[in-house]
Design an enzyme around this catalytic site. Sequence first.
Site, PDB file in Angstrom:
ATOM      1  CG  HIS A  53       2.748   5.110   1.956  1.00 48.22           C
ATOM      2  ND1 HIS A  53       1.362   5.011   1.348  1.00 48.22           N
ATOM      3  CD2 HIS A  53       2.552   4.910   3.526  1.00 48.22           C
ATOM      4  CE1 HIS A  53       0.635   4.586   2.543  1.00 48.22           C
ATOM      5  NE2 HIS A  53       1.087   4.702   3.614  1.00 48.22           N
ATOM      6  CB  CYS A  54       1.177   7.716  -2.931  1.00 50.56           C
ATOM      7  SG  CYS A  54       2.734   7.424  -4.248  1.00 50.56           S
ATOM      8  CB  SER A  55      -0.400   3.638  -4.949  1.00 44.96           C
ATOM      9  OG  SER A  55      -1.770   4.123  -4.697  1.00 44.96           O
TER      10      SER A  55
END
Length: 572
Positions: free
Chosen positions: A353-355
């Site tokens: 994941h990232c943001s």
Amino acid sequence: MPEDRIDLLKIAKVEDVQLEKGQEVLTGTLHLTIHNLIFHHDDPSQEELWIPYPIIHTVERRPPSLQTGRHPLYIRCRDFLIVTISMLKGGEAQDVYDSIQKLTCVTSTEQLYAYAYKPQPPFTAQGGWRIYDPTKEYERMGVQTTNHQWRYTVINRDYTYSPTYPRTFVVPQKISDNVLNYAGKYRSKARIPALSYLHWHNMATITRSSQPLVGFKQARSIQDEKLIEAIFESNLPPSQDGKAVYGSTAANLIVDARPVANAVGNLARGAGTENMENYRGCKKVYIAVDNIHVMRDSLAKMSEAMQGAENNGQVNRIGLQRSNWLKHLNILLEGTCTIVRSVHVYNSHVLVHCSDGWDRTAQLVSISELCLDPYYRTFEGFMVLIEKEWISFGHKFADRCGHLSNEKYFVNLSHTGGNAATNTIKDMQNKFYKSNYYQRETSPVFHQFLDCVYQLVYQFPTRFEFNERMLIELHYHVYSCQFGTFLFNCERERVTHQPESKTSSIWDYFNSYKENFVNPLFDPKKNEDIVDGGGVLFPDARKIRYWAQLFNRNDDEVNEMPVYATVGNGPL
């Protein structure tokens, strides 16, 4: 619609126009249609130049040339084409400038080229809009055929659970929709951990999500923890048929694609990153892929150096290095290797994941799947991969590619004289490159993915059924808006606007002219050779290079050949 747009044309044809493209200077006739700028050369041996308005990035109307007296328009395109078109009369130049501005700065997606484009002759292939069937693709991987640890959920069937997620996605069998309802409240945009890839070798997985809503209060979600625990326990035992799987030391990973500072900084916004005290049987790594603003700035610097605008048309090698573009690609490919090694060698699961999970996450997940699964390196499989990880899971193509342009990208300097004009142009260009005031959502995220694919094709030239030309055409058409495939930000928007009934699919184009995009070096047997890695690729992140052809450059202009001479000596 077309009738309204015709009213925006102040002028439809200008004769005796001079066109400068690189070192070429040509004369001909300029035609303006409601969707394309067309330059027809006086020399019949030269092909016409067609520029769809959506691909135009900036236009400057500059003061008359002291040498020729002509009135120039300096046009930069998103496919890195730069042309100057010069007219004899100032009035004509102004009319052309005004018309291009109005026809480029449309206000709705339905005004874009795709809604008027009709292929001539019609495409021979027709199945483009149905190339990706989620159930068929996940069954190919083994979901509910060879592996019953996973199930399809329709909790998002009306897109109210997570508006940017697909209608159908895959979660662990043991996790109920009731648990998902609670878990969704703990992930940004309710983009919960969902299955992207089930590995043929050991049933290890890649899942993807957005960031957890931790915040300063260190909030936690038992349901999110249960969901991730179920994902990490889903694969078959490490011993199969009495034989141990090589490297079967489960070391499940949560991959946060962001730099640590970015991840921690999001705590102030009520988000952040996992508190690993709450997640058992795994560890977390940060890949440190920079944000969309850094990438936009990096591309602008590389583009300027490639095009040599202030270097007499010669590539500025120092400027290339200072752009840090290769550094960003290096980080993406290093992160890819971490994921591929965890899944294939260590028999482990990886959650990425990232943001919000639609930029860096899409890059890392899709590049890793290309390395892990030979199917995605076939002509059809590559289309399915893009449909699954980018289109279905909600990459914001409309926002990131800036399909609806803005009048601030058009500047009229025709009444500014001498050095003042030069200084004003430089000031304006600096504003474009920093883009602090407009379209902060634009970023070359999908471009970077294609660049990473180019690196893989270069390092493993026999492993891909498609060629570099397909990648270049994909880059072009993401911005040309000639096809409906990349026009929207998520599946829900596509269902609402139904481009499949009103526009053409880019996959029909590629399949109709497949012979142009097939790699003659492709050897499918290499992907089946178990001794040679079983079809899994491990790219060398140190041997990346500038993608010269994308900028209409030769390799020796931009790449230090001795440094890259050994590229591809690994397993082909």
